[in-house]
Design a protein around this motif. Structure first.
Motif, PDB file in Angstrom:
ATOM      1  N   LYS A  54       0.834  -1.207   0.000  1.00  0.00           N
ATOM      2  CA  LYS A  54       0.000   0.000   0.000  1.00  0.00           C
ATOM      3  C   LYS A  54       0.869   1.257   0.000  1.00  0.00           C
ATOM      4  O   LYS A  54       0.596   2.221  -0.711  1.00  0.00           O
ATOM      5  CB  LYS A  54      -0.926   0.003   1.220  1.00  0.00           C
ATOM      6  N   ILE A  55       1.903   1.248   0.831  1.00  0.00           N
ATOM      7  CA  ILE A  55       2.799   2.406   0.908  1.00  0.00           C
ATOM      8  C   ILE A  55       3.521   2.602  -0.425  1.00  0.00           C
ATOM      9  O   ILE A  55       3.590   3.721  -0.946  1.00  0.00           O
ATOM     10  CB  ILE A  55       3.796   2.238   2.073  1.00  0.00           C
ATOM     11  N   ALA A  56       4.055   1.526  -0.981  1.00  0.00           N
ATOM     12  CA  ALA A  56       4.772   1.624  -2.259  1.00  0.00           C
ATOM     13  C   ALA A  56       3.847   2.150  -3.351  1.00  0.00           C
ATOM     14  O   ALA A  56       4.229   3.030  -4.131  1.00  0.00           O
ATOM     15  CB  ALA A  56       5.347   0.257  -2.642  1.00  0.00           C
ATOM     16  N   THR A  57       2.633   1.624  -3.416  1.00  0.00           N
ATOM     17  CA  THR A  57       1.671   2.061  -4.433  1.00  0.00           C
ATOM     18  C   THR A  57       1.301   3.532  -4.219  1.00  0.00           C
ATOM     19  O   THR A  57       1.272   4.316  -5.165  1.00  0.00           O
ATOM     20  CB  THR A  57       0.411   1.176  -4.391  1.00  0.00           C
ATOM     21  N   GLY A  58       1.040   3.907  -2.986  1.00  0.00           N
ATOM     22  CA  GLY A  58       0.653   5.285  -2.686  1.00  0.00           C
ATOM     23  C   GLY A  58       1.739   6.293  -2.994  1.00  0.00           C
ATOM     24  O   GLY A  58       1.461   7.412  -3.425  1.00  0.00           O
ATOM     25  N   PHE A  59       2.995   5.914  -2.770  1.00  0.00           N
ATOM     26  CA  PHE A  59       4.119   6.815  -3.048  1.00  0.00           C
ATOM     27  C   PHE A  59       4.686   6.619  -4.449  1.00  0.00           C
ATOM     28  O   PHE A  59       5.644   7.281  -4.824  1.00  0.00           O
ATOM     29  CB  PHE A  59       5.228   6.629  -2.018  1.00  0.00           C
ATOM     30  N   GLN A  60       4.114   5.680  -5.198  1.00  0.00           N
ATOM     31  CA  GLN A  60       4.535   5.384  -6.576  1.00  0.00           C
ATOM     32  C   GLN A  60       6.021   5.017  -6.649  1.00  0.00           C
ATOM     33  O   GLN A  60       6.776   5.582  -7.439  1.00  0.00           O
ATOM     34  CB  GLN A  60       4.205   6.548  -7.511  1.00  0.00           C
ATOM     35  N   VAL A  61       6.403   4.078  -5.793  1.00  0.00           N
ATOM     36  CA  VAL A  61       7.759   3.531  -5.818  1.00  0.00           C
ATOM     37  C   VAL A  61       7.644   2.018  -5.865  1.00  0.00           C
ATOM     38  O   VAL A  61       6.576   1.457  -5.618  1.00  0.00           O
ATOM     39  CB  VAL A  61       8.592   3.970  -4.579  1.00  0.00           C
ATOM     40  N   SER A  62       8.724   1.361  -6.175  1.00  0.00           N
ATOM     41  CA  SER A  62       8.691  -0.095  -6.211  1.00  0.00           C
ATOM     42  C   SER A  62       8.675  -0.650  -4.787  1.00  0.00           C
ATOM     43  O   SER A  62       9.193  -0.031  -3.860  1.00  0.00           O
ATOM     44  CB  SER A  62       9.906  -0.643  -6.967  1.00  0.00           C
ATOM     45  N   PHE A  63       8.067  -1.801  -4.645  1.00  0.00           N
ATOM     46  CA  PHE A  63       8.024  -2.498  -3.357  1.00  0.00           C
ATOM     47  C   PHE A  63       9.443  -2.738  -2.847  1.00  0.00           C
ATOM     48  O   PHE A  63       9.759  -2.483  -1.690  1.00  0.00           O
ATOM     49  CB  PHE A  63       7.264  -3.822  -3.523  1.00  0.00           C
ATOM     50  N   SER A  64      10.314  -3.208  -3.751  1.00  0.00           N
ATOM     51  CA  SER A  64      11.679  -3.553  -3.332  1.00  0.00           C
ATOM     52  C   SER A  64      12.476  -2.333  -2.891  1.00  0.00           C
ATOM     53  O   SER A  64      13.404  -2.453  -2.088  1.00  0.00           O
ATOM     54  CB  SER A  64      12.408  -4.296  -4.453  1.00  0.00           C
ATOM     55  N   SER A  65      12.117  -1.145  -3.381  1.00  0.00           N
ATOM     56  CA  SER A  65      12.864   0.049  -2.975  1.00  0.00           C
ATOM     57  C   SER A  65      12.697   0.341  -1.486  1.00  0.00           C
ATOM     58  O   SER A  65      13.544   0.988  -0.880  1.00  0.00           O
ATOM     59  CB  SER A  65      12.442   1.264  -3.802  1.00  0.00           C
ATOM     60  N   LEU A  66      11.618  -0.141  -0.904  1.00  0.00           N
ATOM     61  CA  LEU A  66      11.419   0.050   0.531  1.00  0.00           C
ATOM     62  C   LEU A  66      12.288  -0.893   1.355  1.00  0.00           C
ATOM     63  O   LEU A  66      12.511  -0.667   2.536  1.00  0.00           O
ATOM     64  CB  LEU A  66       9.942  -0.162   0.903  1.00  0.00           C
ATOM     65  N   LEU A  67      12.779  -1.968   0.718  1.00  0.00           N
ATOM     66  CA  LEU A  67      13.543  -2.984   1.434  1.00  0.00           C
ATOM     67  C   LEU A  67      15.037  -2.960   1.155  1.00  0.00           C
ATOM     68  O   LEU A  67      15.825  -3.425   1.968  1.00  0.00           O
ATOM     69  CB  LEU A  67      13.010  -4.385   1.068  1.00  0.00           C
ATOM     70  N   GLN A  68      15.442  -2.432  -0.011  1.00  0.00           N
ATOM     71  CA  GLN A  68      16.843  -2.528  -0.378  1.00  0.00           C
ATOM     72  C   GLN A  68      17.711  -1.569   0.429  1.00  0.00           C
ATOM     73  O   GLN A  68      17.256  -0.540   0.915  1.00  0.00           O
ATOM     74  CB  GLN A  68      17.050  -2.326  -1.881  1.00  0.00           C
ATOM     75  N   GLU A  69      18.960  -1.959   0.539  1.00  0.00           N
ATOM     76  CA  GLU A  69      19.936  -1.161   1.263  1.00  0.00           C
ATOM     77  C   GLU A  69      20.172   0.156   0.536  1.00  0.00           C
ATOM     78  O   GLU A  69      20.175   0.214  -0.688  1.00  0.00           O
ATOM     79  CB  GLU A  69      21.267  -1.922   1.368  1.00  0.00           C
ATOM     80  N   ASP A  70      20.377   1.201   1.306  1.00  0.00           N
ATOM     81  CA  ASP A  70      20.724   2.482   0.710  1.00  0.00           C
ATOM     82  C   ASP A  70      22.122   2.412   0.134  1.00  0.00           C
ATOM     83  O   ASP A  70      22.974   1.683   0.632  1.00  0.00           O
ATOM     84  CB  ASP A  70      20.716   3.595   1.769  1.00  0.00           C
ATOM     85  N   GLU A  71      22.333   3.190  -0.918  1.00  0.00           N
ATOM     86  CA  GLU A  71      23.680   3.313  -1.451  1.00  0.00           C
ATOM     87  C   GLU A  71      24.510   4.056  -0.412  1.00  0.00           C
ATOM     88  O   GLU A  71      23.985   4.794   0.405  1.00  0.00           O
ATOM     89  CB  GLU A  71      23.665   4.115  -2.754  1.00  0.00           C
ATOM     90  N   SER A  72      25.777   3.854  -0.468  1.00  0.00           N
ATOM     91  CA  SER A  72      26.659   4.564   0.441  1.00  0.00           C
ATOM     92  C   SER A  72      26.499   6.062   0.223  1.00  0.00           C
ATOM     93  O   SER A  72      26.275   6.522  -0.892  1.00  0.00           O
ATOM     94  CB  SER A  72      28.110   4.162   0.158  1.00  0.00           C
ATOM     95  N   ASN A  73      26.598   6.828   1.284  1.00  0.00           N
ATOM     96  CA  ASN A  73      26.496   8.269   1.143  1.00  0.00           C
ATOM     97  C   ASN A  73      27.828   8.893   0.751  1.00  0.00           C
ATOM     98  O   ASN A  73      27.975  10.092   0.755  1.00  0.00           O
ATOM     99  CB  ASN A  73      25.944   8.904   2.423  1.00  0.00           C
ATOM    100  N   ILE A  74      28.773   8.036   0.395  1.00  0.00           N
ATOM    101  CA  ILE A  74      30.069   8.510  -0.091  1.00  0.00           C
ATOM    102  C   ILE A  74      30.317   7.906  -1.465  1.00  0.00           C
ATOM    103  O   ILE A  74      30.224   6.699  -1.648  1.00  0.00           O
ATOM    104  CB  ILE A  74      31.214   8.104   0.863  1.00  0.00           C
ATOM    105  N   SER A  75      30.610   8.762  -2.435  1.00  0.00           N
ATOM    106  CA  SER A  75      30.945   8.303  -3.785  1.00  0.00           C
ATOM    107  C   SER A  75      32.256   8.937  -4.193  1.00  0.00           C
ATOM    108  O   SER A  75      32.421  10.154  -4.086  1.00  0.00           O
ATOM    109  CB  SER A  75      29.866   8.731  -4.788  1.00  0.00           C
ATOM    110  N   ILE A  76      33.170   8.122  -4.656  1.00  0.00           N
ATOM    111  CA  ILE A  76      34.440   8.622  -5.159  1.00  0.00           C
ATOM    112  C   ILE A  76      34.507   8.280  -6.635  1.00  0.00           C
ATOM    113  O   ILE A  76      34.345   7.123  -7.020  1.00  0.00           O
ATOM    114  CB  ILE A  76      35.625   8.005  -4.395  1.00  0.00           C
ATOM    115  N   VAL A  77      34.702   9.295  -7.454  1.00  0.00           N
ATOM    116  CA  VAL A  77      34.749   9.100  -8.896  1.00  0.00           C
ATOM    117  C   VAL A  77      36.086   9.606  -9.413  1.00  0.00           C
ATOM    118  O   VAL A  77      36.487  10.733  -9.135  1.00  0.00           O
ATOM    119  CB  VAL A  77      33.599   9.865  -9.610  1.00  0.00           C
ATOM    120  N   ASN A  78      36.784   8.774 -10.157  1.00  0.00           N
ATOM    121  CA  ASN A  78      38.034   9.165 -10.783  1.00  0.00           C
ATOM    122  C   ASN A  78      37.711   9.602 -12.218  1.00  0.00           C
ATOM    123  O   ASN A  78      37.112   8.840 -12.977  1.00  0.00           O
ATOM    124  CB  ASN A  78      39.003   7.980 -10.791  1.00  0.00           C
TER     125      ASN A  78
END
Length: 183
Positions: A54-78
């Motif tokens: 219900k939450i995923a549908t109401g916010f128009q996001v995928s179900f799995s996005s509520l469960l998956q790990e967040d990406e690291s808040n640090i990104s290093i790009v060369n």
């Protein structure tokens, strides 16, 4: 409090805040009671699969996005790990360091202009801003019949709502960093 409950709660709160919804408005949108949403956001309740759908549908996001790990808040790009877009017989190289993010509304580029490079850019949409910092050389930015020489350590910010040019009139490579903000 279980770690998964806490992570789901943080994601639900972030989605609600990003959409600028009160708990009451989110309850109407998702079909989940205000009290239950509050408990989920605080990590006090372990939502059922049905509630998460219900939450995923109401916010128009995928179900799995509520469960998956967040990406690291640090990104290093060369820069050298990013394939550049090359124009002007190899004199203009653009490296997309942080591609456009629709939530953050900006993108970041590293740009190299070899000596003699003149790159003409079309106008951008109304409200867009370019922010450029020169880390090496002198970049000449031309717009509306005026030239602005931006030297090493200097920055320029402007609204590129008309054609504009970037020119390296010197005899060394100009390196600059560009942020384009899309309101």
């Amino acid at each position: 409090m279980e770690e998964i409950q806490k992570k789901i709660g943080e994601k639900v709160r972030a989605l609600r805040k990003m959409r600028r919804l009160s708990l009451d408005q989110a309850a109407v949108r998702t079909g989940v009671s205000k009290a239950m949403l509050g408990q989920i956001e605080r990590g006090d309740s372990s939502p059922t699969v049905t509630t998460l759908w219900k939450i995923a549908t109401g916010f128009q996001v995928s179900f799995s996005s509520l469960l998956q790990e967040d990406e690291s808040n640090i990104s290093i790009v060369n820069k050298h790990s990013v394939p550049p877009v090359i124009e002007n017989d190899g004199k203009y190289k653009v490296y997309s360091i942080f591609p456009f993010d629709p939530i953050k509304k900006f993108e970041v580029f590293w740009i190299d202009l070899l000596p003699g490079c003149l790159h003409e850019s079309e106008e951008h949409h109304e409200g867009v801003e370019e922010l450029i910092t020169v880390s090496r050389g002198t970049l000449t930015v031309s717009m509306a019949g005026k030239e602005h020489d931006i030297k090493t350590g200097e920055s320029i910010r402007f609204q590129p709502n008309q054609p504009h040019c970037y020119h390296n009139k010197g005899d060394e490579v100009v390196e600059c960093h560009m942020i384009i903000y899309y309101p």
